[in-house]
Design a protein around this motif. Sequence first.
Motif, PDB file in Angstrom:
ATOM      1  N   ASP A  19       0.804  -1.279  -0.142  1.00 44.52           N
ATOM      2  CA  ASP A  19       0.105   0.029   0.102  1.00 44.52           C
ATOM      3  C   ASP A  19       0.869   1.143  -0.061  1.00 44.52           C
ATOM      4  O   ASP A  19       1.957   1.170   0.724  1.00 44.52           O
ATOM      5  CB  ASP A  19      -1.019   0.080   1.361  1.00 44.52           C
ATOM      6  CG  ASP A  19      -2.025  -0.966   1.201  1.00 44.52           C
ATOM      7  OD1 ASP A  19      -2.361  -1.298  -0.048  1.00 44.52           O
ATOM      8  OD2 ASP A  19      -2.455  -1.515   2.252  1.00 44.52           O
ATOM      9  N   LEU A  20       0.278   2.371  -0.641  1.00 46.18           N
ATOM     10  CA  LEU A  20       0.863   3.746  -0.284  1.00 46.18           C
ATOM     11  C   LEU A  20       0.171   4.480   0.200  1.00 46.18           C
ATOM     12  O   LEU A  20      -1.227   4.819   0.036  1.00 46.18           O
ATOM     13  CB  LEU A  20       1.235   4.057  -2.057  1.00 46.18           C
ATOM     14  CG  LEU A  20       1.850   5.507  -2.044  1.00 46.18           C
ATOM     15  CD1 LEU A  20       3.161   5.520  -1.595  1.00 46.18           C
ATOM     16  CD2 LEU A  20       1.776   6.072  -3.571  1.00 46.18           C
ATOM     17  N   VAL A  21       0.633   5.198   1.154  1.00 46.41           N
ATOM     18  CA  VAL A  21       0.139   6.117   2.065  1.00 46.41           C
ATOM     19  C   VAL A  21       0.830   7.328   2.107  1.00 46.41           C
ATOM     20  O   VAL A  21       1.932   7.348   3.049  1.00 46.41           O
ATOM     21  CB  VAL A  21      -0.406   5.643   3.285  1.00 46.41           C
ATOM     22  CG1 VAL A  21      -1.276   6.457   4.238  1.00 46.41           C
ATOM     23  CG2 VAL A  21      -1.177   4.227   3.339  1.00 46.41           C
ATOM     24  N   THR A  22       0.364   8.447   1.449  1.00 44.25           N
ATOM     25  CA  THR A  22       1.019   9.784   1.768  1.00 44.25           C
ATOM     26  C   THR A  22      -0.153  10.615   2.032  1.00 44.25           C
ATOM     27  O   THR A  22      -1.371  10.385   2.189  1.00 44.25           O
ATOM     28  CB  THR A  22       1.779  10.190   0.531  1.00 44.25           C
ATOM     29  OG1 THR A  22       0.805  10.536  -0.657  1.00 44.25           O
ATOM     30  CG2 THR A  22       2.851   9.274   0.206  1.00 44.25           C
ATOM     31  N   GLY A  23       0.118  11.909   2.249  1.00 45.00           N
ATOM     32  CA  GLY A  23      -0.841  12.754   2.858  1.00 45.00           C
ATOM     33  C   GLY A  23      -1.977  13.011   1.825  1.00 45.00           C
ATOM     34  O   GLY A  23      -3.235  13.135   2.308  1.00 45.00           O
ATOM     35  N   ASP A  24      -1.905  13.353   0.393  1.00 43.37           N
ATOM     36  CA  ASP A  24      -2.765  13.317  -0.478  1.00 43.37           C
ATOM     37  C   ASP A  24      -2.899  12.222  -1.194  1.00 43.37           C
ATOM     38  O   ASP A  24      -3.712  12.488  -2.466  1.00 43.37           O
ATOM     39  CB  ASP A  24      -2.287  14.595  -1.337  1.00 43.37           C
ATOM     40  CG  ASP A  24      -1.048  14.313  -2.155  1.00 43.37           C
ATOM     41  OD1 ASP A  24       0.130  14.351  -1.308  1.00 43.37           O
ATOM     42  OD2 ASP A  24      -0.963  14.129  -3.216  1.00 43.37           O
ATOM     43  N   ASP A  25      -2.232  11.033  -1.195  1.00 38.72           N
ATOM     44  CA  ASP A  25      -2.549   9.955  -1.938  1.00 38.72           C
ATOM     45  C   ASP A  25      -2.430   8.422  -1.331  1.00 38.72           C
ATOM     46  O   ASP A  25      -1.487   8.318  -0.638  1.00 38.72           O
ATOM     47  CB  ASP A  25      -1.157  10.122  -3.053  1.00 38.72           C
ATOM     48  CG  ASP A  25      -1.361   9.072  -4.378  1.00 38.72           C
ATOM     49  OD1 ASP A  25      -2.537   8.311  -4.505  1.00 38.72           O
ATOM     50  OD2 ASP A  25      -0.512   8.951  -5.149  1.00 38.72           O
ATOM     51  N   ILE A  26      -3.643   7.814  -1.327  1.00 37.81           N
ATOM     52  CA  ILE A  26      -3.657   6.546  -0.893  1.00 37.81           C
ATOM     53  C   ILE A  26      -3.998   5.506  -2.090  1.00 37.81           C
ATOM     54  O   ILE A  26      -4.839   5.686  -2.867  1.00 37.81           O
ATOM     55  CB  ILE A  26      -4.897   6.643   0.267  1.00 37.81           C
ATOM     56  CG1 ILE A  26      -4.382   7.606   1.494  1.00 37.81           C
ATOM     57  CG2 ILE A  26      -4.989   5.067   0.927  1.00 37.81           C
ATOM     58  CD1 ILE A  26      -5.524   7.493   2.512  1.00 37.81           C
ATOM     59  N   ARG A  27      -2.983   4.614  -2.124  1.00 42.07           N
ATOM     60  CA  ARG A  27      -3.146   3.557  -3.017  1.00 42.07           C
ATOM     61  C   ARG A  27      -3.160   2.160  -2.589  1.00 42.07           C
ATOM     62  O   ARG A  27      -2.411   1.704  -1.896  1.00 42.07           O
ATOM     63  CB  ARG A  27      -2.393   3.532  -4.116  1.00 42.07           C
ATOM     64  CG  ARG A  27      -2.116   4.705  -4.819  1.00 42.07           C
ATOM     65  CD  ARG A  27      -1.204   4.881  -5.960  1.00 42.07           C
ATOM     66  NE  ARG A  27      -0.974   6.484  -6.478  1.00 42.07           N
ATOM     67  CZ  ARG A  27       0.010   6.792  -7.417  1.00 42.07           C
ATOM     68  NH1 ARG A  27       0.833   5.671  -7.954  1.00 42.07           N
ATOM     69  NH2 ARG A  27       0.218   7.929  -7.674  1.00 42.07           N
ATOM     70  N   LEU A  28      -4.365   1.590  -2.229  1.00 42.28           N
ATOM     71  CA  LEU A  28      -4.482   0.446  -1.472  1.00 42.28           C
ATOM     72  C   LEU A  28      -4.506  -0.940  -2.489  1.00 42.28           C
ATOM     73  O   LEU A  28      -5.165  -0.866  -3.561  1.00 42.28           O
ATOM     74  CB  LEU A  28      -5.668   0.306  -0.674  1.00 42.28           C
ATOM     75  CG  LEU A  28      -5.823   1.436   0.501  1.00 42.28           C
ATOM     76  CD1 LEU A  28      -7.309   1.099   1.141  1.00 42.28           C
ATOM     77  CD2 LEU A  28      -4.804   1.451   1.313  1.00 42.28           C
ATOM     78  N   ASP A  29      -3.586  -1.846  -2.372  1.00 42.69           N
ATOM     79  CA  ASP A  29      -3.418  -2.915  -3.013  1.00 42.69           C
ATOM     80  C   ASP A  29      -4.818  -3.764  -3.128  1.00 42.69           C
ATOM     81  O   ASP A  29      -5.669  -3.618  -2.209  1.00 42.69           O
ATOM     82  CB  ASP A  29      -2.539  -3.999  -2.635  1.00 42.69           C
ATOM     83  CG  ASP A  29      -1.905  -4.976  -3.777  1.00 42.69           C
ATOM     84  OD1 ASP A  29      -1.075  -4.463  -4.519  1.00 42.69           O
ATOM     85  OD2 ASP A  29      -2.387  -5.944  -3.733  1.00 42.69           O
ATOM     86  N   ASP A  30      -5.105  -4.375  -4.485  1.00 37.91           N
ATOM     87  CA  ASP A  30      -6.275  -5.162  -4.617  1.00 37.91           C
ATOM     88  C   ASP A  30      -6.160  -6.503  -3.494  1.00 37.91           C
ATOM     89  O   ASP A  30      -7.348  -6.954  -3.270  1.00 37.91           O
ATOM     90  CB  ASP A  30      -6.155  -5.614  -5.825  1.00 37.91           C
ATOM     91  CG  ASP A  30      -6.566  -4.674  -6.836  1.00 37.91           C
ATOM     92  OD1 ASP A  30      -7.208  -3.615  -6.514  1.00 37.91           O
ATOM     93  OD2 ASP A  30      -5.911  -4.744  -8.149  1.00 37.91           O
ATOM     94  N   ASN A  31      -4.970  -6.746  -3.081  1.00 36.01           N
ATOM     95  CA  ASN A  31      -4.776  -7.934  -2.141  1.00 36.01           C
ATOM     96  C   ASN A  31      -5.364  -7.592  -0.666  1.00 36.01           C
ATOM     97  O   ASN A  31      -4.626  -6.584  -0.099  1.00 36.01           O
ATOM     98  CB  ASN A  31      -3.439  -8.612  -2.200  1.00 36.01           C
ATOM     99  CG  ASN A  31      -3.432  -9.880  -1.506  1.00 36.01           C
ATOM    100  OD1 ASN A  31      -4.224  -9.824  -0.577  1.00 36.01           O
ATOM    101  ND2 ASN A  31      -2.181 -10.412  -1.350  1.00 36.01           N
ATOM    102  N   LEU A  32      -6.528  -7.739  -0.400  1.00 39.39           N
ATOM    103  CA  LEU A  32      -6.861  -7.241   0.824  1.00 39.39           C
ATOM    104  C   LEU A  32      -6.137  -7.545   2.226  1.00 39.39           C
ATOM    105  O   LEU A  32      -6.034  -6.933   3.291  1.00 39.39           O
ATOM    106  CB  LEU A  32      -8.371  -7.684   1.246  1.00 39.39           C
ATOM    107  CG  LEU A  32      -9.604  -7.229   0.108  1.00 39.39           C
ATOM    108  CD1 LEU A  32     -10.933  -7.589   0.827  1.00 39.39           C
ATOM    109  CD2 LEU A  32      -9.437  -5.611   0.111  1.00 39.39           C
TER     110      LEU A  32
END
Length: 752
Positions: free
Chosen positions: A246-259
Amino acid sequence: MLARPSRHGRCIFCIFRTATAGPIRRSKIGSNERNFHLRSISRRPLDRKQSNNERPLDRPRERRFIPETVVETRILKVSLPALKTRLESTKATDDGDESQLTALDPTGENWDGFVQYITELVTNPEGSRTQRQKTLLTAIGNAGSANSWQNQLSRVLHFSFIDYVVDSKSGTNGTVADLRYPTEWYASARAAQREIHLHVGPTNSGKTYNALKRLEEKGSGFYAGPLRLLAHEVYSRFKAKEIPCDLVTGDDIRLDDNLDVALTASTVEMVDTAKPVEVAVIDEVQMMENDERGWAWTRAFLGANAREVHLCGEPRVVPLIKELTASMGDSLHIHRYDRLNPLKVMNHSLKGDLKNLKKGDCVVSFSILNIHALKKEIELDTGKRCAIVYGSLPPETRAQQAALFNDPENDYDFLVASDAIGMGLNLSVKRIIFHSVVKYNGYQMERLSIPQLKQIAGRAGRYRSAHQATSKSGTTEVKSESSAGLVTTLNEADLPYVQEALNENASPIRRAGILPPGEFLVEVASRLPKGVPFEYILKRVCIAAEMHPRFKVCDIREQSELGRTIEEVRGLSIPQRLVFTAAPASATSGHLHKVLKALAQIVADRREVTVADVPEIRLEVLEIPMSGDRKYLELLEDLHKSLILYLWLSYRFLNNFKDQDMATYAKDLAETKINTCLMEFSANPALRKKVLAQKKQVISGTSTLIQVPEGTTELSLAENSESALPVGWTQGSLDGSISTGEVANNAAAANA
């Protein structure tokens, strides 16, 4: 009134992580006329010793003002009644008729006593004064010297009046925050028996690489870096190896399809201290001492709920980490590294001639004005293309420019960069060339410190480019190269300072930055009279904090200014105001403050909007025909920052800011246009002529500041710590005394 935060207390800004908003997955769309007779104090030279080849610079470390004899009583006779009138005409709360003055002083006795106290204080130079009174006099002097002295002085007197009222009721010197034991704020981390692995060494020594290998082996944990760009880079490395992340920054969150994903790459401010993990990697840990952002590293280290905590940083942080680890009862393992290839300072500079550049050279400058002018001059002198990297560029744009420079198959032989490259950006730099060793720190010009200079110089001789590091076919082992990293300067006068600095050891880090728990500010606000400005609460709690010697309270000037910007917005709670003061809205950007105030009003009004519903976010800039004009590029950068701010807030106020996909799409368009502008940008010839004239004066040892004509388009380039020419400066010797208003470097960086 002594208060202790609970063991479950959290740092003042850590309650604003996007994790509290729930899992959100990103779409694929992707003349001061009144003379106070002030005198300047605290002037000291920057350099301990000076080479015979250098021209001395006695820049003051800071500029403060105090009344030399007496502040004229007629000024007080104007300012105090004006303040009283304002307090009488302003409601303390939205749902009542009580004024702020009545809320503070129902009987009127406190105001009369305060007027007498202030008058005697400033008109009695022979009287003995406490440290607090001296501080107040200094604040009055600073306010009186400002261009907008009426507003500044009114605010100082207002806050002093609140102090007077609080002291008269409590019989103390105000609310005191007990911040002596920050380790107790993170109960989950204290319950775990953690192993601390401290990886220390110079740049390009493989310490972060080895820490990331351990994170990859365990498959559970997080990487926390100082920049969004570095978080993106680690995220891309794992994705290239088909490892869910997962990528978590202040303005950008990208959660992987794998839960079931267990890896996260984030900026250090976004670390989730509540989530138990196997491995935590915290990069550039020496930033704990940073006056603006140090709290984030301290919080991440003290609060990381991980079995193994891997810290990567400079050797000077070892004493502090030893003390902190012992106080927490954790075990410590220190891993020391040497550079994988040598770093050498050359015996000669480029003699001011850019034709002496070689492929793989990076010229480092600290002014956006100079960066753009240097790019054009290099291309004219060498016939080769030049990439460009500086802090206010979007992270994606910085990465693309770096890729152009790293690719050996094109004609981008050179790079012009700011000190943004010092935070770990992977670049195939053979030689670092300092255009100057003096930079603007937000208040005045000063020489680079030893750690700053070493951090930047160490980027010479990088082993692997970002392209190689993220490529599936790239080797996973760090391999040595025969050539050394080289460091020099553009001008001969700067070379002795670089040579001396790189041969010296920086002082050990002894204190870590912290901020008080957010819950404490809410509690203090509940004890104060209604209508007290949030900026007062924030400042006074931090100023009055009781501290352990190994900690310090971080600088909150940026947050204070943002709090002042939204003070007139009524209907916001204290927690909501805390969120807005942590937002990425630089104090140097007037337009961004307008956007912030507009977004705050939306939250206060409980409205639901999309990015197209906010006129202050000028989406129409995307429809303007592209050009190489600097003003156009500036408009694009302002729009990009506004969209970053909108997205940042959208993860924290889900019910107010909708359609993140539209905002993300507009941000991507702005980034594309910025990239194109950088490819086509041509510096204004007249502006370049001024820059070249300044460079010749530096070489001759008579360096002066460029005179700034009012209204010149290119003057708006001053932003954060990357500008050496602040707006409003006039021609004057670098030995002269220069003072500017309060400007903070770090909120934009703090939310990078």
